[in-house]
Design an enzyme around this catalytic site. Sequence first.
Site, PDB file in Angstrom:
ATOM      1  N   SER A 282       0.763  -1.188  -0.048  1.00  0.00           N
ATOM      2  CA  SER A 282       0.106   0.060   0.085  1.00  0.00           C
ATOM      3  C   SER A 282       0.953   1.238   0.019  1.00  0.00           C
ATOM      4  O   SER A 282       1.581   1.543   0.878  1.00  0.00           O
ATOM      5  CB  SER A 282      -0.990  -0.052   1.501  1.00  0.00           C
ATOM      6  OG  SER A 282      -1.683   1.144   1.310  1.00  0.00           O
TER       7      SER A 282
ATOM      8  N   LYS B  61      -1.040  -1.020  -4.550  1.00  0.00           N
ATOM      9  CA  LYS B  61      -2.055  -0.406  -4.188  1.00  0.00           C
ATOM     10  C   LYS B  61      -1.860   1.246  -3.892  1.00  0.00           C
ATOM     11  O   LYS B  61      -0.757   1.492  -3.087  1.00  0.00           O
ATOM     12  CB  LYS B  61      -2.689  -0.943  -2.984  1.00  0.00           C
ATOM     13  CG  LYS B  61      -3.766   0.225  -1.967  1.00  0.00           C
ATOM     14  CD  LYS B  61      -4.343  -0.760  -1.140  1.00  0.00           C
ATOM     15  CE  LYS B  61      -4.615   0.015   0.250  1.00  0.00           C
ATOM     16  NZ  LYS B  61      -5.357  -0.873   1.339  1.00  0.00           N
TER      17      LYS B  61
ATOM     18  N   LYS C  45      -2.903   5.074  -2.683  1.00  0.00           N
ATOM     19  CA  LYS C  45      -4.035   6.019  -2.059  1.00  0.00           C
ATOM     20  C   LYS C  45      -4.207   7.134  -2.843  1.00  0.00           C
ATOM     21  O   LYS C  45      -3.539   7.654  -3.571  1.00  0.00           O
ATOM     22  CB  LYS C  45      -3.363   6.412  -0.559  1.00  0.00           C
ATOM     23  CG  LYS C  45      -3.016   5.331   0.218  1.00  0.00           C
ATOM     24  CD  LYS C  45      -4.287   4.668   0.885  1.00  0.00           C
ATOM     25  CE  LYS C  45      -4.106   3.674   2.066  1.00  0.00           C
ATOM     26  NZ  LYS C  45      -5.098   3.223   2.750  1.00  0.00           N
TER      27      LYS C  45
ATOM     28  N   ASP D  49      -7.180   3.089  -3.289  1.00  0.00           N
ATOM     29  CA  ASP D  49      -7.766   3.213  -1.991  1.00  0.00           C
ATOM     30  C   ASP D  49      -8.134   4.519  -1.393  1.00  0.00           C
ATOM     31  O   ASP D  49      -7.017   5.365  -1.468  1.00  0.00           O
ATOM     32  CB  ASP D  49      -6.988   2.470  -0.686  1.00  0.00           C
ATOM     33  CG  ASP D  49      -7.722   2.446   0.624  1.00  0.00           C
ATOM     34  OD1 ASP D  49      -8.895   2.889   0.530  1.00  0.00           O
ATOM     35  OD2 ASP D  49      -6.953   1.787   1.607  1.00  0.00           O
TER      36      ASP D  49
ATOM     37  N   ASN E  77     -10.000   5.601   1.077  1.00  0.00           N
ATOM     38  CA  ASN E  77     -10.420   5.847   2.307  1.00  0.00           C
ATOM     39  C   ASN E  77     -11.503   6.774   2.713  1.00  0.00           C
ATOM     40  O   ASN E  77     -11.354   7.791   3.371  1.00  0.00           O
ATOM     41  CB  ASN E  77      -8.980   6.266   3.105  1.00  0.00           C
ATOM     42  CG  ASN E  77      -8.250   5.151   3.395  1.00  0.00           C
ATOM     43  OD1 ASN E  77      -7.196   5.126   2.865  1.00  0.00           O
ATOM     44  ND2 ASN E  77      -8.438   4.198   4.379  1.00  0.00           N
TER      45      ASN E  77
ATOM     46  N   GLU F  56     -11.017   0.614  -3.734  1.00  0.00           N
ATOM     47  CA  GLU F  56     -11.477   0.560  -2.064  1.00  0.00           C
ATOM     48  C   GLU F  56     -12.002   1.658  -1.483  1.00  0.00           C
ATOM     49  O   GLU F  56     -11.396   2.845  -1.505  1.00  0.00           O
ATOM     50  CB  GLU F  56     -10.028   0.150  -1.676  1.00  0.00           C
ATOM     51  CG  GLU F  56     -10.133  -0.264  -0.191  1.00  0.00           C
ATOM     52  CD  GLU F  56      -8.685  -0.839   0.278  1.00  0.00           C
ATOM     53  OE1 GLU F  56      -7.638  -0.708  -0.301  1.00  0.00           O
ATOM     54  OE2 GLU F  56      -8.648  -0.881   1.635  1.00  0.00           O
TER      55      GLU F  56
ATOM     56  N   ASP G 244     -13.862  -1.647   2.768  1.00  0.00           N
ATOM     57  CA  ASP G 244     -12.749  -1.680   3.787  1.00  0.00           C
ATOM     58  C   ASP G 244     -13.666  -0.993   5.186  1.00  0.00           C
ATOM     59  O   ASP G 244     -14.249  -2.072   5.701  1.00  0.00           O
ATOM     60  CB  ASP G 244     -11.568  -1.001   3.531  1.00  0.00           C
ATOM     61  CG  ASP G 244     -10.635  -0.850   4.826  1.00  0.00           C
ATOM     62  OD1 ASP G 244     -10.905  -1.447   5.701  1.00  0.00           O
ATOM     63  OD2 ASP G 244      -9.689  -0.357   4.502  1.00  0.00           O
TER      64      ASP G 244
ATOM     65  N   LYS H  51      -9.881  -7.047   7.407  1.00  0.00           N
ATOM     66  CA  LYS H  51      -8.947  -6.906   8.523  1.00  0.00           C
ATOM     67  C   LYS H  51      -9.489  -7.147   9.648  1.00  0.00           C
ATOM     68  O   LYS H  51     -10.474  -6.959  10.002  1.00  0.00           O
ATOM     69  CB  LYS H  51      -9.013  -5.173   8.461  1.00  0.00           C
ATOM     70  CG  LYS H  51      -8.157  -4.638   7.367  1.00  0.00           C
ATOM     71  CD  LYS H  51      -8.152  -2.963   7.754  1.00  0.00           C
ATOM     72  CE  LYS H  51      -7.425  -2.457   6.382  1.00  0.00           C
ATOM     73  NZ  LYS H  51      -7.463  -0.718   6.332  1.00  0.00           N
TER      74      LYS H  51
ATOM     75  N   GLY I 230      -4.335  -4.130   6.080  1.00  0.00           N
ATOM     76  CA  GLY I 230      -3.415  -4.121   6.726  1.00  0.00           C
ATOM     77  C   GLY I 230      -3.660  -2.824   7.660  1.00  0.00           C
ATOM     78  O   GLY I 230      -4.372  -2.124   7.132  1.00  0.00           O
TER      79      GLY I 230
HETATM   80  O1  OSB Z   1      -7.209   1.837   4.304  1.00  0.00           O
HETATM   81  O2  OSB Z   1      -6.155  -0.043   4.071  1.00  0.00           O
HETATM   82  C1  OSB Z   1      -6.151   1.099   4.475  1.00  0.00           C
HETATM   83  C2  OSB Z   1      -3.332   1.638   6.895  1.00  0.00           C
HETATM   84  C3  OSB Z   1      -4.024   2.227   7.791  1.00  0.00           C
HETATM   85  C4  OSB Z   1      -5.372   2.546   7.845  1.00  0.00           C
HETATM   86  C5  OSB Z   1      -6.006   2.036   6.833  1.00  0.00           C
HETATM   87  C6  OSB Z   1      -5.371   1.642   5.731  1.00  0.00           C
HETATM   88  C7  OSB Z   1      -3.929   1.506   5.544  1.00  0.00           C
HETATM   89  C8  OSB Z   1      -3.317   0.974   4.461  1.00  0.00           C
HETATM   90  C9  OSB Z   1      -1.977   0.247   5.016  1.00  0.00           C
HETATM   91  O3  OSB Z   1      -3.392   0.908   3.331  1.00  0.00           O
HETATM   92  C10 OSB Z   1      -2.036  -1.374   4.873  1.00  0.00           C
HETATM   93  C11 OSB Z   1      -0.730  -2.030   5.432  1.00  0.00           C
HETATM   94  O4  OSB Z   1      -0.638  -2.049   6.422  1.00  0.00           O
HETATM   95  O5  OSB Z   1       0.271  -2.272   4.642  1.00  0.00           O
HETATM   96 MG    MG Z   2      -8.480   0.596   2.764  1.00  0.00          MG
END
Ligand code: OSB
Ligand code: MG
Length: 381
Positions: free
Chosen positions: A148, A174, A176, A201, A203, A226, A251, A275, A303
Amino acid sequence: MTASALPPVALQAVELRVLHLPLVAPFTTSFGTETVREVIVVRARTADGDGWGEIVTQHAPLYSSEYTHGAWDVAQRFLVPALLERGTPASGLLRPEAVAGVLEPFVGHRMVKAGLELAVLDASLRAAGRSLAAHLGAVHETIPSGVSVGIQRDPAALVDVVRGYLDEGYVRIKIKIKPGRDVADTAAVRAAFGDIPLQVDANSAYTLADADTLAELDRFGLLLIEQPLQEDDIVDHATLARRLRTPVCLDESITSLKAARDALALNAASVVNIKAGRVGGYLEAVRIHDLCREAGVPVWCGGMLETGIGRAANAALAALPGFTLPGDVSASNRFYARDIVTEPIVLEDGRVRVPTGVGIGVEIDAAALDEATIERVELRR
Ligand code: OSB
Ligand code: MG
C-alpha cells in the site's frame, strides 16, 4: 471452518503497552500523514504462559472512530476487567472462542476486542502446541505480497516510490487517492509500468457527487477501488458500483459478519478487504471469509501498519483459501527499521512465508519492545 477446540486459559493478568515505532518513511492517506506508528501491544499472562496481541488503532480517529488513547481507556476500564473476571478458576477458565461473547455487551471498540482476543488465542495455541495458521484453516505455505503506497508529493514522486517497490518484488501495487490526487496519479503509474496489478484506496474521501471523476478511473483497468465513500454509505456504494466498471471493494464499511452480509445483499461490494482489527478479531474475520467464499466474492487481507505480531497473524489469515487477491501483507521493513519480533516478515520472490510455529508463530524481541514502549500498565485479577 476453524479446527478442533482449543484449551481454555487461566488468565492471570493482562499487560498493555503503548508503542511508538518510527516509520521508515511518512505514510500519507486521504485522512492524514503518519510518521510514527502509535499502537498498543497486549500480553495475556496465563497459568500456562504468555500470549501476544496487537490493538491496531492509530493516534487519531481518522480511519474509523477508534483511536489509541480511547482504546487504552476502554481496555483498562471495561474490556480487560471483564476478561479477568471471566478467566478466574472460580468463574471458569476462558476459551479463546468465548472472548468475543464476554466482550459483546460493550458496544464497538472492535480493534480493542480483536487485540485482546488474539492475545488469549495465542496463549491457548501455544499451550496446545498449535499454530494460528493451522487453527484458522490456512491452506498455503506462502502468500503473494502487495504493498500500500501513500500519497506522495506529486505523480512523478509516486512513480519513483512505486518503482522501488516493484524492484523489491511486490506483486501488486495499491495507491492511496483523494480528490485532486486520483486520475493523474493513477495515469502516471499506468504510464510508467504498464499492465501491473494495480488498485486504488480512497479511505472514504468521496461522495456520490464525485461519481463522474471516479468513473474516469475505469479506463485504467484497476483490480478494484477500495472504500470510495463513507463507512455507513452502503446504499450509496451500491449506487456507485452500478456506475463504475472498476469493481468496488469495501474496507471501512465491513465492521462485522453482519455488515458483510448486508453489503453483499445490497450489491455494495464485489470484493471485500478483511482486517481482523476492524471486525473485532481473527475468528470473526474467518467467518467473513467463509461468507464471501460461499458467495463467490473474492477477499484479500488488509493491513493497519501492523508490528510483527499482527503481521504474522495477518499472514496466517491471508493463507485461507478464499483470499484469492494479493493483500497488504508486506514485509516488515516496508514500514519499520526495527520490528518488535525476532524474525520479522520478509519478502521472498514477491511472497511472504506463513508462520508455522506455535501460536502466532513469532517471538517477541524484548529489547526492541521495551525501546518502543512509551506507556505500560498491568491489570491483575
Ligand atoms: O485503508 O487499508 C487502509 C493503513 C492504515 C489505515 C488504513 C489503511 C492502511 C493501509 C496500509 O492501506 C496497509 C498496510 O498495513 O500495509
Ligand atoms: Mg483501505
